[in-house]
Design a protein around this motif. Structure first.
Motif, PDB file in Angstrom:
ATOM      1  N   ILE A 122      34.061  35.106  38.685  1.00  0.00           N
ATOM      2  CA  ILE A 122      35.094  36.054  38.253  1.00  0.00           C
ATOM      3  C   ILE A 122      35.318  37.120  39.327  1.00  0.00           C
ATOM      4  O   ILE A 122      36.469  37.482  39.637  1.00  0.00           O
ATOM      5  CB  ILE A 122      34.685  36.697  36.908  1.00  0.00           C
ATOM      6  CG1 ILE A 122      34.749  35.661  35.788  1.00  0.00           C
ATOM      7  CG2 ILE A 122      35.561  37.912  36.588  1.00  0.00           C
ATOM      8  CD1 ILE A 122      34.024  36.079  34.515  1.00  0.00           C
ATOM      9  N   GLU A 123      34.226  37.609  39.911  1.00  0.00           N
ATOM     10  CA  GLU A 123      34.347  38.629  40.949  1.00  0.00           C
ATOM     11  C   GLU A 123      35.101  38.082  42.156  1.00  0.00           C
ATOM     12  O   GLU A 123      35.954  38.775  42.745  1.00  0.00           O
ATOM     13  CB  GLU A 123      32.953  39.115  41.359  1.00  0.00           C
ATOM     14  CG  GLU A 123      32.957  40.337  42.272  1.00  0.00           C
ATOM     15  CD  GLU A 123      33.618  41.556  41.660  1.00  0.00           C
ATOM     16  OE1 GLU A 123      34.156  42.386  42.431  1.00  0.00           O
ATOM     17  OE2 GLU A 123      33.611  41.687  40.407  1.00  0.00           O
ATOM     18  N   LYS A 126      38.777  37.995  41.224  1.00  0.00           N
ATOM     19  CA  LYS A 126      39.400  39.326  41.198  1.00  0.00           C
ATOM     20  C   LYS A 126      39.720  39.813  42.615  1.00  0.00           C
ATOM     21  O   LYS A 126      40.805  40.348  42.880  1.00  0.00           O
ATOM     22  CB  LYS A 126      38.473  40.327  40.504  1.00  0.00           C
ATOM     23  CG  LYS A 126      38.399  40.182  38.994  1.00  0.00           C
ATOM     24  CD  LYS A 126      37.436  41.215  38.400  1.00  0.00           C
ATOM     25  CE  LYS A 126      37.404  41.145  36.887  1.00  0.00           C
ATOM     26  NZ  LYS A 126      36.462  42.124  36.288  1.00  0.00           N
ATOM     27  N   LYS A 127      38.781  39.614  43.534  1.00  0.00           N
ATOM     28  CA  LYS A 127      38.998  40.072  44.915  1.00  0.00           C
ATOM     29  C   LYS A 127      40.085  39.273  45.609  1.00  0.00           C
ATOM     30  O   LYS A 127      40.780  39.790  46.483  1.00  0.00           O
ATOM     31  CB  LYS A 127      37.691  39.967  45.698  1.00  0.00           C
ATOM     32  CG  LYS A 127      36.638  40.992  45.282  1.00  0.00           C
ATOM     33  CD  LYS A 127      35.350  40.818  46.085  1.00  0.00           C
ATOM     34  CE  LYS A 127      34.308  41.856  45.699  1.00  0.00           C
ATOM     35  NZ  LYS A 127      33.015  41.659  46.433  1.00  0.00           N
ATOM     36  N   ALA A 129      42.861  37.958  44.381  1.00  0.00           N
ATOM     37  CA  ALA A 129      44.235  38.166  43.894  1.00  0.00           C
ATOM     38  C   ALA A 129      45.035  36.865  43.926  1.00  0.00           C
ATOM     39  O   ALA A 129      46.155  36.805  44.445  1.00  0.00           O
ATOM     40  CB  ALA A 129      44.934  39.258  44.710  1.00  0.00           C
ATOM     41  N   ASN A 149      39.881  32.574  35.795  1.00  0.00           N
ATOM     42  CA  ASN A 149      41.303  32.809  35.554  1.00  0.00           C
ATOM     43  C   ASN A 149      41.492  33.864  34.468  1.00  0.00           C
ATOM     44  O   ASN A 149      42.269  34.816  34.620  1.00  0.00           O
ATOM     45  CB  ASN A 149      41.961  31.488  35.146  1.00  0.00           C
ATOM     46  CG  ASN A 149      43.481  31.588  35.036  1.00  0.00           C
ATOM     47  OD1 ASN A 149      44.083  32.579  35.445  1.00  0.00           O
ATOM     48  ND2 ASN A 149      44.088  30.556  34.497  1.00  0.00           N
ATOM     49  N   TYR A 151      39.368  36.295  33.215  1.00  0.00           N
ATOM     50  CA  TYR A 151      38.918  37.671  33.454  1.00  0.00           C
ATOM     51  C   TYR A 151      39.580  38.316  34.666  1.00  0.00           C
ATOM     52  O   TYR A 151      39.686  39.538  34.730  1.00  0.00           O
ATOM     53  CB  TYR A 151      37.396  37.712  33.566  1.00  0.00           C
ATOM     54  CG  TYR A 151      36.709  37.498  32.236  1.00  0.00           C
ATOM     55  CD1 TYR A 151      36.527  38.551  31.346  1.00  0.00           C
ATOM     56  CD2 TYR A 151      36.268  36.236  31.859  1.00  0.00           C
ATOM     57  CE1 TYR A 151      35.912  38.358  30.118  1.00  0.00           C
ATOM     58  CE2 TYR A 151      35.644  36.030  30.636  1.00  0.00           C
ATOM     59  CZ  TYR A 151      35.473  37.093  29.762  1.00  0.00           C
ATOM     60  OH  TYR A 151      34.866  36.898  28.549  1.00  0.00           O
ATOM     61  N   SER A 152      40.040  37.511  35.619  1.00  0.00           N
ATOM     62  CA  SER A 152      40.809  38.107  36.722  1.00  0.00           C
ATOM     63  C   SER A 152      42.214  38.471  36.251  1.00  0.00           C
ATOM     64  O   SER A 152      42.861  39.347  36.834  1.00  0.00           O
ATOM     65  CB  SER A 152      40.872  37.153  37.915  1.00  0.00           C
ATOM     66  OG  SER A 152      41.556  35.952  37.592  1.00  0.00           O
ATOM     67  N   SER A 153      42.682  37.820  35.192  1.00  0.00           N
ATOM     68  CA  SER A 153      43.981  38.167  34.600  1.00  0.00           C
ATOM     69  C   SER A 153      43.871  39.325  33.623  1.00  0.00           C
ATOM     70  O   SER A 153      44.878  39.913  33.233  1.00  0.00           O
ATOM     71  CB  SER A 153      44.569  36.941  33.874  1.00  0.00           C
ATOM     72  OG  SER A 153      44.763  35.863  34.759  1.00  0.00           O
ATOM     73  N   SER A 154      42.631  39.627  33.206  1.00  0.00           N
ATOM     74  CA  SER A 154      42.380  40.736  32.288  1.00  0.00           C
ATOM     75  C   SER A 154      41.237  41.570  32.871  1.00  0.00           C
ATOM     76  O   SER A 154      40.138  41.643  32.311  1.00  0.00           O
ATOM     77  CB  SER A 154      42.002  40.179  30.901  1.00  0.00           C
ATOM     78  OG  SER A 154      41.821  41.208  29.961  1.00  0.00           O
ATOM     79  N   PRO A 155      41.471  42.201  34.034  1.00  0.00           N
ATOM     80  CA  PRO A 155      40.384  42.784  34.833  1.00  0.00           C
ATOM     81  C   PRO A 155      39.639  43.927  34.168  1.00  0.00           C
ATOM     82  O   PRO A 155      38.501  44.228  34.553  1.00  0.00           O
ATOM     83  CB  PRO A 155      41.093  43.257  36.107  1.00  0.00           C
ATOM     84  CG  PRO A 155      42.529  43.422  35.715  1.00  0.00           C
ATOM     85  CD  PRO A 155      42.794  42.376  34.681  1.00  0.00           C
ATOM     86  N   ASP A 156      40.228  44.556  33.176  1.00  0.00           N
ATOM     87  CA  ASP A 156      39.565  45.685  32.534  1.00  0.00           C
ATOM     88  C   ASP A 156      38.715  45.266  31.333  1.00  0.00           C
ATOM     89  O   ASP A 156      38.041  46.106  30.725  1.00  0.00           O
ATOM     90  CB  ASP A 156      40.605  46.721  32.080  1.00  0.00           C
ATOM     91  CG  ASP A 156      41.346  47.347  33.254  1.00  0.00           C
ATOM     92  OD1 ASP A 156      40.729  47.482  34.335  1.00  0.00           O
ATOM     93  OD2 ASP A 156      42.537  47.683  33.103  1.00  0.00           O
TER      94      ASP A 156
END
Length: 466
Positions: A122-123, A126-127, A129, A149, A151-156
């Motif tokens: 996930i990390e 996120k990095k 993009a 997919n 958690y990178s689309s829902s980063p918070d």
């Protein structure tokens, strides 16, 4: 084998006699309080959700064109260390390069992923993009990519937000996700068709997962050429997952008996219970398993057998992805999660490992002896598909007939002789039961409710198969 069967039947008869017959614990299923907008307390509808599927020898070569057609500019390709050096990944990368797709490779997927390995992926996502994802591998890779997919689309979001209750919060997925193409290289999980991602939650030493239609792949490319690279035991264990997906979804609690009825369509679970459409896929997958699995295990060059098992995996995935699984899978999660020193043959890993399909199938004779009291006709039908002569069988015979059929099937494929053969003993049963209890998402879909004592008896009956 006869002694093992007699011991298992004796244990299960004892717990049947001891079973409480009060309304709370009998075979009339509990109703959740309160009514849905339909006025019902059990569900009244089911829905089918499945990824787009494309099948064909060499179809992986099209993946670059697919991503180009989706408008992808920056793709995350996920795989594992072993596969990264093999033709399936090379074929995919060649297609990306040929079609001018920029991509980065993440090859740190863990076979039988954990929450830690999920979060590392996930990390990375996120990095990076990324605007699209490509998973090339077995269920571990595809599930890891689904999580990346999401958690990178829902980063918070907190990691436990989307994890199944009661371990996580089980929140509905409402954020839009990026396109995800899955290229399965094993014939087992059916993950290319489903909205499920499974992992080991290390803190509790149990498997759990994320289940939402929103995380299912956009497209699954089923390329039977990839199956020729699988060692025999990987084929066998993957095939056992197909077998149990089909058996469990076909014998699951019917969708109209599942409670509570959702207050909104978004809260209707992906695992809904057996239903007329899932039944078709489950039965068809079983017929393929009965005909082709032994051939696929014994001859790595048998393209017909391995191609059909690749399709059976997807067929069973469509079935269980919308109906669900039950006790074999619910009990398998602590079997995998509490592994001590066992390392399965043909798996190139640096950690103890009970392959998922093996952990599922070892309890199957005991489980289906137990569940056969409900819907015995279905248990007899699947026994017949797997080769049993059921012409003179009666309804009370359904469990033992199916259990004997499964034992013979497993014996013919050189499967370990029960849980004891992979390192467990009676002393481990309390921990195994404790690890099963949080798996309510699947155990509640069993056609017969079960107590902790029932689960203990099932694990004990599974210590030895033959």
């Amino acid at each position: 084998m006869a002694a093992a069967r007699a011991r298992a039947v004796h244990l299960l008869r004892l717990l049947q006699r001891a079973a409480c017959q009060c309304p709370s614990h009998s075979h009339t299923y509990s109703q959740a309080p309160g009514l849905s907008p339909s006025g019902k307390t059990t569900d009244y509808a089911f829905e089918m959700a499945v990824s787009t599927i494309r099948y064909g020898a060499g179809v992986t070569k099209e993946v670059g064109m697919d991503l180009q057609n989706m408008g992808a500019k920056n793709v995350c390709l996920m795989t594992d260390k072993n596969l990264s050096q093999l033709p399936p990944v090379q074929t995919a990368m060649d297609s990306l390069v040929k079609n001018g797709i920029n991509f980065k490779v993440y090859d740190h997927v863990r076979v039988e992923p954990t929450d830690t390995s999920f979060m590392e992926a996930i990390e990375f996502a996120k990095k990076g993009a990324f605007d699209a994802f490509l998973a090339v591998g077995g269920g571990s890779t595809i599930d890891t990519c689904k999580a990346a997919n999401l958690y990178s689309s829902s980063p918070d979001s907190d990691f436990l937000d989307y994890v199944n209750a009661p371990i996580g919060k089980g929140k509905p997925v409402t954020v839009p996700l990026k396109p995800l193409i899955a290229v399965p290289t094993t014939s087992g999980t059916g993950s290319e068709t489903t909205g499920v991602a499974i992992f080991d939650y290390e803190h509790l030493k149990v498997k759990t997962g994320i289940a939402s239609r929103a995380v299912k792949p956009t497209l699954g490319l089923i390329d039977p050429l990839h199956t020729l690279h699988m060692p025999g035991r990987v084929v066998a264990n993957s095939g056992f997952d197909v077998l149990c997906h089909a058996l469990e979804s076909y014998t699951a609690l019917p969708y109209h008996m599942r409670s509570p009825c959702p207050s909104s369509p978004i809260t209707r679970p992906a695992y809904q219970g057996s239903n007329p459409i899932s039944d078709i896929w489950a039965v068809h997958a079983l017929r393929i398993v009965a005909k082709y699995l032994k051939r696929a295990v014994r001859n790595h060059d048998d393209l017909e057998a391995r191609s059909n098992m690749h399709l059976a995996s997807a067929f069973a995935g469509i079935g269980f992805g919308n109906a669900g699984v039950h006790l074999c899978h619910g009990m398998s999660y602590p079997i995998s999660g509490l592994v001590k020193t066992y390392k399965a043959k043909d798996y190139n890993v640096d950690h103890p490992l009970v392959p998922h399909g093996l952990s599922v199938v070892l309890t199957s004779p005991a489980v289906f002896t137990f569940t056969s009291q409900m819907f015995p006709e279905r248990h007899l039908k699947v026994a017949e598909i797997l080769g049993a002569d059921t012409r003179t069988a009666r309804r009370p015979d359904a469990g033992p007939v199916l259990a004997d059929t499964l034992r013979k099937f497993l014996f013919d494929l050189d499967v370990d002789d029960g849980l004891a053969a992979i390192g467990y003993s009676k002393a481990d049963i309390p921990a195994l039961v404790k690890g099963t209890l949080p798996q309510e998402r699947v155990t509640k879909l069993a056609p017969r409710p079960q107590s902790e004592e029932d689960l203990s008896a099932l694990f004990e009956a599974s210590m030895k198969l033959y």
